[in-house]
Design a protein around this motif. Structure first.
Motif, mmCIF file in Angstrom:
data_model
loop_
_atom_site.group_PDB
_atom_site.id
_atom_site.type_symbol
_atom_site.label_atom_id
_atom_site.label_comp_id
_atom_site.label_asym_id
_atom_site.label_seq_id
_atom_site.Cartn_x
_atom_site.Cartn_y
_atom_site.Cartn_z
ATOM 1 N N ASP A 305 0.816 -1.220 0.000
ATOM 2 C CA ASP A 305 0.000 0.000 0.000
ATOM 3 C C ASP A 305 0.848 1.269 0.000
ATOM 4 O O ASP A 305 0.375 2.342 0.356
ATOM 5 C CB ASP A 305 -0.961 0.000 1.201
ATOM 6 C CG ASP A 305 -0.258 -0.138 2.546
ATOM 7 O OD1 ASP A 305 0.988 -0.145 2.567
ATOM 8 O OD2 ASP A 305 -0.948 -0.243 3.568
ATOM 9 N N VAL A 306 2.110 1.137 -0.408
ATOM 10 C CA VAL A 306 2.994 2.294 -0.523
ATOM 11 C C VAL A 306 3.479 2.400 -1.961
ATOM 12 O O VAL A 306 3.958 1.415 -2.532
ATOM 13 C CB VAL A 306 4.206 2.177 0.431
ATOM 14 C CG1 VAL A 306 5.137 3.370 0.260
ATOM 15 C CG2 VAL A 306 3.743 2.060 1.880
ATOM 16 N N ALA A 307 3.325 3.574 -2.557
ATOM 17 C CA ALA A 307 3.770 3.804 -3.937
ATOM 18 C C ALA A 307 5.228 4.230 -3.942
ATOM 19 O O ALA A 307 5.602 5.181 -3.250
ATOM 20 C CB ALA A 307 2.909 4.869 -4.603
ATOM 21 N N TYR A 308 6.048 3.538 -4.731
ATOM 22 C CA TYR A 308 7.480 3.823 -4.813
ATOM 23 C C TYR A 308 7.793 4.589 -6.093
ATOM 24 O O TYR A 308 7.382 4.197 -7.182
ATOM 25 C CB TYR A 308 8.278 2.515 -4.785
ATOM 26 C CG TYR A 308 8.611 2.029 -3.404
ATOM 27 C CD1 TYR A 308 9.926 1.954 -2.967
ATOM 28 C CD2 TYR A 308 7.611 1.665 -2.512
ATOM 29 C CE1 TYR A 308 10.240 1.516 -1.681
ATOM 30 C CE2 TYR A 308 7.907 1.229 -1.236
ATOM 31 C CZ TYR A 308 9.216 1.158 -0.825
ATOM 32 O OH TYR A 308 9.519 0.740 0.438
ATOM 33 N N GLU A 309 8.566 5.669 -5.951
ATOM 34 C CA GLU A 309 8.999 6.433 -7.117
ATOM 35 C C GLU A 309 9.987 5.601 -7.944
ATOM 36 O O GLU A 309 10.831 4.884 -7.398
ATOM 37 C CB GLU A 309 9.673 7.725 -6.685
ATOM 38 C CG GLU A 309 10.045 8.635 -7.845
ATOM 39 C CD GLU A 309 10.754 9.903 -7.379
ATOM 40 O OE1 GLU A 309 10.561 10.935 -8.027
ATOM 41 O OE2 GLU A 309 11.496 9.846 -6.389
ATOM 42 N N SER A 310 9.882 5.712 -9.247
ATOM 43 C CA SER A 310 10.731 4.918 -10.147
ATOM 44 C C SER A 310 11.716 5.777 -10.929
ATOM 45 O O SER A 310 12.262 5.323 -11.937
ATOM 46 C CB SER A 310 9.851 4.142 -11.130
ATOM 47 O OG SER A 310 9.087 5.037 -11.933
ATOM 48 N N LEU A 311 11.968 7.011 -10.487
ATOM 49 C CA LEU A 311 12.811 7.922 -11.257
ATOM 50 C C LEU A 311 14.189 7.334 -11.509
ATOM 51 O O LEU A 311 14.738 7.471 -12.607
ATOM 52 C CB LEU A 311 12.942 9.252 -10.515
ATOM 53 C CG LEU A 311 13.764 10.336 -11.214
ATOM 54 C CD1 LEU A 311 13.164 10.688 -12.564
ATOM 55 C CD2 LEU A 311 13.858 11.579 -10.311
ATOM 56 N N PHE A 312 14.761 6.643 -10.518
ATOM 57 C CA PHE A 312 16.099 6.075 -10.714
ATOM 58 C C PHE A 312 16.086 5.016 -11.808
ATOM 59 O O PHE A 312 17.029 4.896 -12.583
ATOM 60 C CB PHE A 312 16.643 5.506 -9.398
ATOM 61 C CG PHE A 312 16.067 4.176 -8.985
ATOM 62 C CD1 PHE A 312 16.792 3.008 -9.152
ATOM 63 C CD2 PHE A 312 14.801 4.093 -8.426
ATOM 64 C CE1 PHE A 312 16.272 1.779 -8.769
ATOM 65 C CE2 PHE A 312 14.275 2.884 -8.034
ATOM 66 C CZ PHE A 312 15.004 1.714 -8.204
ATOM 67 N N LEU A 313 14.996 4.246 -11.914
ATOM 68 C CA LEU A 313 14.873 3.244 -12.982
ATOM 69 C C LEU A 313 14.696 3.898 -14.342
ATOM 70 O O LEU A 313 15.304 3.482 -15.332
ATOM 71 C CB LEU A 313 13.683 2.329 -12.700
ATOM 72 C CG LEU A 313 13.859 1.207 -11.683
ATOM 73 C CD1 LEU A 313 12.539 0.453 -11.529
ATOM 74 C CD2 LEU A 313 14.962 0.261 -12.100
ATOM 75 N N ASP A 314 13.829 4.904 -14.394
ATOM 76 C CA ASP A 314 13.596 5.602 -15.663
ATOM 77 C C ASP A 314 14.902 6.171 -16.208
ATOM 78 O O ASP A 314 15.204 6.049 -17.399
ATOM 79 C CB ASP A 314 12.588 6.733 -15.473
ATOM 80 C CG ASP A 314 11.200 6.227 -15.144
ATOM 81 O OD1 ASP A 314 10.861 5.101 -15.563
ATOM 82 O OD2 ASP A 314 10.452 6.943 -14.466
ATOM 83 N N ARG A 315 15.662 6.798 -15.337
ATOM 84 C CA ARG A 315 16.913 7.412 -15.783
ATOM 85 C C ARG A 315 17.943 6.359 -16.160
ATOM 86 O O ARG A 315 18.704 6.534 -17.113
ATOM 87 C CB ARG A 315 17.447 8.334 -14.688
ATOM 88 C CG ARG A 315 16.636 9.610 -14.554
ATOM 89 C CD ARG A 315 17.094 10.463 -13.381
ATOM 90 N NE ARG A 315 16.573 11.820 -13.491
ATOM 91 C CZ ARG A 315 16.773 12.775 -12.576
ATOM 92 N NH1 ARG A 315 17.483 12.504 -11.487
ATOM 93 N NH2 ARG A 315 16.278 13.974 -12.764
ATOM 94 N N TYR A 316 17.970 5.279 -15.412
ATOM 95 C CA TYR A 316 18.936 4.219 -15.721
ATOM 96 C C TYR A 316 18.626 3.582 -17.071
ATOM 97 O O TYR A 316 19.525 3.388 -17.893
ATOM 98 C CB TYR A 316 18.913 3.167 -14.622
ATOM 99 C CG TYR A 316 19.941 2.076 -14.817
ATOM 100 C CD1 TYR A 316 21.291 2.316 -14.576
ATOM 101 C CD2 TYR A 316 19.570 0.803 -15.257
ATOM 102 C CE1 TYR A 316 22.245 1.331 -14.765
ATOM 103 C CE2 TYR A 316 20.518 -0.190 -15.438
ATOM 104 C CZ TYR A 316 21.847 0.073 -15.188
ATOM 105 O OH TYR A 316 22.786 -0.910 -15.376
#
Length: 405
Positions: A305-316
């Motif tokens: 029930d916690v949303a995790y940001e994926s910015l590090f994946l998108d940039r990678y």
């Protein structure tokens, strides 16, 4: 991973296939990156009511006797599992405070302060303990105030323990958790420390001017992110800081992901070149987003029930390595002036051991003179296998200089 090959235009079906392959690597990094389920020495003036670090509220949660904490250490599910002797009952308080979210927008967050029950006027050192990855909001420190939890065990040894919930948990429930993004991660820790200073001054809870940082996996990452922010700010918190004990954290995010993808390439050689970020970056944005979304589905449990940001994946995946290093890695651009005691297992398949080697090397190259790396000796040497040993290691390292226990 440096050979780029021309790729055919992939279909949605191939994107889904890639996401499953990538998930065997990245899911390890995310889901197991944790343990699962002022008086003297204050840093200066109190912040304004809306400023980062401002205390919003405080409420007493409970008091747990030392005997209950001792009994909890025999629980097989305990992250500590013996090796320490509780000395004090512990009273815990839930604080809410002001910090910033993933975009730098002001928000309200929460955390736990656990205080050893000592004689009136007795002082204690402060430990900021950063928790590991969890996908369940009820596992945040201020929601799971139980005898078995590390903050309470540390407090039973004589420390005042400050444990931020992080944005996305507690009072910030429903917001996106800025996973492996250095600035908001550091802010959640540092602002909680500032708010706890204000609370201690109001509540008459005395500290002795000593501050320590500790945490494992994502907590290790948050520990180093906060340490860097404290060091670079060069304020009151830096003057109080005695040492930091980060365990098995993905400090070098590029090294973490490169190593995981290399392992997938070893298991599936024909996909080795495709998995190179240089090739992934050539895919259309829409396909990379599909891969990312399906990848996160593989990582996050259905009941999370916690949303995790994926910015590090998108940039990678877009091969934006400079941005990953700048905004996500936490081992670059500084040289700590107090001891840093890194801890890691050589056979860790979740956060590779080489990440701690990279952090140690970078900190030393920047001029740090006291950065050590201690190997886990637990027989399996895996990520979660080493958690109890890490805790005992942290207690020993903190105890080398801690006073008034």
């Amino acid at each position: 991973m440096s050979t780029y090959l021309p790729l055919p235009q992939p279909s949605w079906k191939s994107a889904r296939h890639l996401s499953v392959v990538l998930a065997t690597s990245f899911a390890l990094v995310l889901t197991a990156c944790g343990g699962g389920d002022d008086d003297e020495g204050s840093g200066g003036g109190q912040p304004g009511s809306g400023a980062p670090g401002a205390l919003v509220s405080a409420e007493r949660v409970n008091e747990i006797p030392a005997a209950d904490i001792t009994a909890a250490l025999s629980d097989p599910e305990s992250k500590v599992q013996g090796g320490v002797t509780p000395l004090y009952a512990v009273t815990s308080y839930r604080l809410t405070y002001r910090t910033t979210d993933k975009d730098g927008v002001p928000t309200t967050a929460s955390g736990l302060v656990s205080v050893p029950v000592k004689a009136a006027g007795a002082r204690s050192p402060v430990v900021s303990y950063q928790h590991a990855t969890t996908f369940h909001e009820n596992q945040a420190p201020s929601n799971k105030v139980e005898a078995v939890e590390p903050p309470l065990v540390l407090a039973s040894l004589g420390y005042i323990v400050v444990s931020p919930d992080y944005v996305g948990f507690g009072a910030a429930k429903g917001q996106i958790h800025p996973y492996l993004t250095s600035a908001p991660t550091a802010n959640a820790v540092v602002d909680m420390l500032t708010a706890s200073d204000s609370w201690r001054g109001q509540a008459g809870v005395a500290d002795n001017g000593q501050l320590y940082l500790a945490g494992y996996s994502e907590g290790g990452y948050a520990t180093m992110a906060a340490h860097r922010a404290i060091h670079l700010a060069n304020g009151g918190l830096k003057q109080r800081l005695q040492s930091a004990v980060p365990g098995a954290g993905p400090y070098d995010v590029l090294e973490t992901l490169d190593e995981q993808l290399d392992r997938v390439g070893d298991l599936f050689p024909p996909l080795g070149a495709i998995l190179d970020p240089g090739n992934l970056s050539k895919l259309p944005d829409s396909v990379r987003r599909e891969v990312r979304d399906l990848l996160l589905k593989q990582m996050v449990p259905e009941d999370g029930d916690v949303a995790y940001e994926s910015l590090f994946l998108d940039r990678y995946m877009a091969d934006e390595r400079e941005l990953v290093a700048r905004d996500h890695s936490v081992h670059l651009g500084w040289a700590p002036s107090v001891p840093v005691y890194l801890f890691h297992g050589r056979l860790d398949l979740t956060v590779p051991y080489s990440v701690s080697e990279s952090a140690q090397r970078a900190l030393r190259d920047a001029g740090a003179t006291d950065v050590s790396l201690t190997d886990c000796t637990t027989p399996k040497l895996g990520h979660l296998d080493c958690v109890p040993e890490y805790f005992r290691f942290a207690v020993e390292r903190l105890g080398r200089t801690a006073k008034d226990l």
